[in-house]
Write a protein that holds these residues in place. Structure first.
Motif, PDB file in Angstrom:
ATOM      1  N   GLU A   3       0.369   9.153   5.820  1.00 62.73           N
ATOM      2  CA  GLU A   3      -0.720   8.329   6.339  1.00 62.73           C
ATOM      3  C   GLU A   3      -0.927   7.085   5.476  1.00 62.73           C
ATOM      4  OE1 GLU A   3      -0.802  11.507   5.793  1.00 62.73           O
ATOM      5  OE2 GLU A   3      -1.683  12.606   7.471  1.00 62.73           O
ATOM      6  N   PHE A   4      -0.810   7.270   4.154  1.00 70.20           N
ATOM      7  CA  PHE A   4      -0.986   6.139   3.245  1.00 70.20           C
ATOM      8  C   PHE A   4       0.140   5.117   3.426  1.00 70.20           C
ATOM      9  CE2 PHE A   4      -0.481   3.963  -0.854  1.00 70.20           C
ATOM     10  CZ  PHE A   4      -1.777   3.479  -1.038  1.00 70.20           C
ATOM     11  N   LEU A   5       1.363   5.588   3.617  1.00 70.33           N
ATOM     12  CA  LEU A   5       2.494   4.686   3.851  1.00 70.33           C
ATOM     13  C   LEU A   5       2.291   3.877   5.130  1.00 70.33           C
ATOM     14  CD1 LEU A   5       5.601   6.898   2.930  1.00 70.33           C
ATOM     15  CD2 LEU A   5       4.577   5.060   1.584  1.00 70.33           C
ATOM     16  N   ILE A   6       1.837   4.563   6.170  1.00 71.39           N
ATOM     17  CA  ILE A   6       1.592   3.874   7.438  1.00 71.39           C
ATOM     18  C   ILE A   6       0.512   2.806   7.268  1.00 71.39           C
ATOM     19  CG2 ILE A   6       0.677   4.159   9.775  1.00 71.39           C
ATOM     20  CD1 ILE A   6       1.923   6.946   9.814  1.00 71.39           C
ATOM     21  N   ALA A  12      -0.162  -4.622   5.041  1.00 67.89           N
ATOM     22  CA  ALA A  12       0.712  -5.687   4.547  1.00 67.89           C
ATOM     23  C   ALA A  12       1.179  -6.573   5.692  1.00 67.89           C
ATOM     24  CB  ALA A  12       1.917  -5.080   3.829  1.00 67.89           C
ATOM     25  N   SER A  13       1.464  -5.954   6.841  1.00 63.84           N
ATOM     26  CA  SER A  13       1.831  -6.715   8.035  1.00 63.84           C
ATOM     27  C   SER A  13       0.716  -7.668   8.435  1.00 63.84           C
ATOM     28  CB  SER A  13       2.135  -5.745   9.185  1.00 63.84           C
ATOM     29  OG  SER A  13       2.322  -6.441  10.404  1.00 63.84           O
ATOM     30  N   ALA A  14      -0.536  -7.195   8.354  1.00 64.67           N
ATOM     31  CA  ALA A  14      -1.687  -8.039   8.685  1.00 64.67           C
ATOM     32  C   ALA A  14      -1.848  -9.186   7.696  1.00 64.67           C
ATOM     33  CB  ALA A  14      -2.960  -7.196   8.713  1.00 64.67           C
ATOM     34  N   GLY A  15      -1.445  -8.967   6.439  1.00 68.27           N
ATOM     35  CA  GLY A  15      -1.509 -10.036   5.450  1.00 68.27           C
ATOM     36  C   GLY A  15      -0.569 -11.177   5.769  1.00 68.27           C
ATOM     37  N   LEU A  16       0.491 -10.883   6.527  1.00 65.14           N
ATOM     38  CA  LEU A  16       1.441 -11.917   6.946  1.00 65.14           C
ATOM     39  C   LEU A  16       1.052 -12.531   8.283  1.00 65.14           C
ATOM     40  CD1 LEU A  16       4.765 -10.078   6.036  1.00 65.14           C
ATOM     41  CD2 LEU A  16       3.738 -11.995   4.804  1.00 65.14           C
ATOM     42  N   ASN A  17       0.568 -11.700   9.191  1.00 65.32           N
ATOM     43  CA  ASN A  17       0.140 -12.166  10.512  1.00 65.32           C
ATOM     44  C   ASN A  17      -1.003 -11.261  10.962  1.00 65.32           C
ATOM     45  OD1 ASN A  17      -0.011 -12.321  13.478  1.00 65.32           O
ATOM     46  ND2 ASN A  17       1.759 -13.667  13.292  1.00 65.32           N
ATOM     47  N   ALA A  18      -2.182 -11.821  11.082  1.00 69.63           N
ATOM     48  CA  ALA A  18      -3.381 -11.022  11.307  1.00 69.63           C
ATOM     49  C   ALA A  18      -3.310 -10.155  12.555  1.00 69.63           C
ATOM     50  CB  ALA A  18      -4.598 -11.930  11.384  1.00 69.63           C
ATOM     51  N   LEU A 169      10.865   4.219   6.409  1.00 67.56           N
ATOM     52  CA  LEU A 169      11.617   2.971   6.494  1.00 67.56           C
ATOM     53  C   LEU A 169      10.694   1.780   6.248  1.00 67.56           C
ATOM     54  CD1 LEU A 169      14.176   1.382   7.064  1.00 67.56           C
ATOM     55  CD2 LEU A 169      13.692   1.582   9.520  1.00 67.56           C
ATOM     56  N   ALA A 170       9.467   1.863   6.747  1.00 69.25           N
ATOM     57  CA  ALA A 170       8.494   0.799   6.520  1.00 69.25           C
ATOM     58  C   ALA A 170       8.214   0.625   5.032  1.00 69.25           C
ATOM     59  CB  ALA A 170       7.198   1.098   7.273  1.00 69.25           C
ATOM     60  N   ALA A 171       8.122   1.748   4.310  1.00 72.85           N
ATOM     61  CA  ALA A 171       7.893   1.681   2.867  1.00 72.85           C
ATOM     62  C   ALA A 171       9.052   0.988   2.165  1.00 72.85           C
ATOM     63  CB  ALA A 171       7.696   3.088   2.305  1.00 72.85           C
ATOM     64  N   LEU A 172      10.276   1.288   2.593  1.00 72.20           N
ATOM     65  CA  LEU A 172      11.448   0.639   1.997  1.00 72.20           C
ATOM     66  C   LEU A 172      11.446  -0.855   2.297  1.00 72.20           C
ATOM     67  CD1 LEU A 172      14.203   3.296   2.823  1.00 72.20           C
ATOM     68  CD2 LEU A 172      13.068   2.899   0.632  1.00 72.20           C
ATOM     69  N   LEU A 173      11.072  -1.210   3.514  1.00 73.56           N
ATOM     70  CA  LEU A 173      10.993  -2.626   3.874  1.00 73.56           C
ATOM     71  C   LEU A 173       9.929  -3.340   3.045  1.00 73.56           C
ATOM     72  CD1 LEU A 173      11.235  -2.449   7.782  1.00 73.56           C
ATOM     73  CD2 LEU A 173      12.958  -3.336   6.199  1.00 73.56           C
ATOM     74  N   LEU A 174       8.825  -2.644   2.775  1.00 72.96           N
ATOM     75  CA  LEU A 174       7.757  -3.233   1.978  1.00 72.96           C
ATOM     76  C   LEU A 174       8.229  -3.512   0.554  1.00 72.96           C
ATOM     77  CD1 LEU A 174       4.820  -4.102   2.020  1.00 72.96           C
ATOM     78  CD2 LEU A 174       4.170  -1.773   1.393  1.00 72.96           C
ATOM     79  N   VAL A 175       8.973  -2.574  -0.020  1.00 72.89           N
ATOM     80  CA  VAL A 175       9.531  -2.773  -1.359  1.00 72.89           C
ATOM     81  C   VAL A 175      10.500  -3.956  -1.350  1.00 72.89           C
ATOM     82  CG1 VAL A 175      11.008  -1.772  -3.138  1.00 72.89           C
ATOM     83  CG2 VAL A 175       9.246  -0.372  -2.050  1.00 72.89           C
ATOM     84  N   ALA A 176      11.356  -4.020  -0.329  1.00 72.82           N
ATOM     85  CA  ALA A 176      12.312  -5.124  -0.226  1.00 72.82           C
ATOM     86  C   ALA A 176      11.583  -6.462  -0.093  1.00 72.82           C
ATOM     87  CB  ALA A 176      13.232  -4.908   0.974  1.00 72.82           C
TER      88      ALA A 176
END
Length: 206
Positions: A3-6, A12-18, A169-176
């Motif tokens: 749940e925390f990863l989601i 973080a997605s909202a920080g790039l595009n609300a 996968l989202a967590a890995l993308l966030l790290v990248a």
């Protein structure tokens, strides 16, 4: 943990595009049987909300690619992106999805905590994005705005979509994404230093 990863990826997605994560969450709740938003956030999938979010998403995508206007947009979004991050974290981490069967276990009695965490995450991402955009526009005379904006929109979409379907996968993308941002900021700083040194050298020579 899932749940925390989601929630983190959506914020973080909202920080790039609300509007990207909110629009995708609404669509997922409407179209994917395996995704069910909490009752308090189910309004995201209503017809009115989807039309409004879709229009705002399109507006931000366009405005963020126009030099000078992108800076004005970032100022306006300083409030909207953190707010969206709070909603996205709360709705996403509290949703029943392919990866989460019992989201209530994450909330207990402190339902406001995920919202505050989402606001903080989105705000940090927004500040980094806005700072990098100003530096890139300064170095390139605004020519970098469309390219950077397109990359940010793509990253926002990937983070939100994978957070809903494949959180790991989202967590890995966030790290990248963090690695790319750090490397990019270092390169911009080096170019600005080199440009400043070159101008100083020209003034001394004349």
């Amino acid at each position: 943990m899932i749940e925390f990863l989601i929630g983190t990826s959506l914020a973080a997605s909202a920080g790039l595009n609300a509007w990207m994560p909110l629009f995708l969450l609404g669509l997922a709740d409407r179209l994917l049987p395996a995704v069910v938003l909490p009752s308090s956030w189910s309004w995201l999938s209503s017809d009115l909300a989807l039309w409004i979010l879709g229009g705002l998403l399109l507006l931000e995508i366009v405005a963020d690619k126009i030099p000078a206007l992108d800076s004005v947009n970032d100022v306006i979004q300083s409030i909207l992106r953190p707010a969206s991050g709070g909603i996205a974290f709360g709705a996403g981490s509290g949703a029943q999805t392919i990866a989460v069967d019992d989201p209530a276990a994450f909330f207990t009695d402190n339902t406001w905590v995920p919202v505050v965490v989402g606001i903080a995450i989105a705000l940090v991402v927004h500040i980094v994005k806005a700072t990098a955009r100003v530096a890139a526009n300064t170095v390139t005379g605004g020519l970098a705005a469309p390219v950077l904006s397109t990359a940010e929109d793509g990253a926002s979409f990937m983070l939100a979509a994978t957070a809903i379907i494949i959180p790991v996968l989202a967590a890995l993308l966030l790290v990248a994404l963090v690695v790319v941002v750090v490397v990019g900021l270092r390169r911009l700083a080096r170019r600005r230093r080199e440009g400043g040194s070159g101008q100083s050298g020209e003034r001394v020579h004349t």
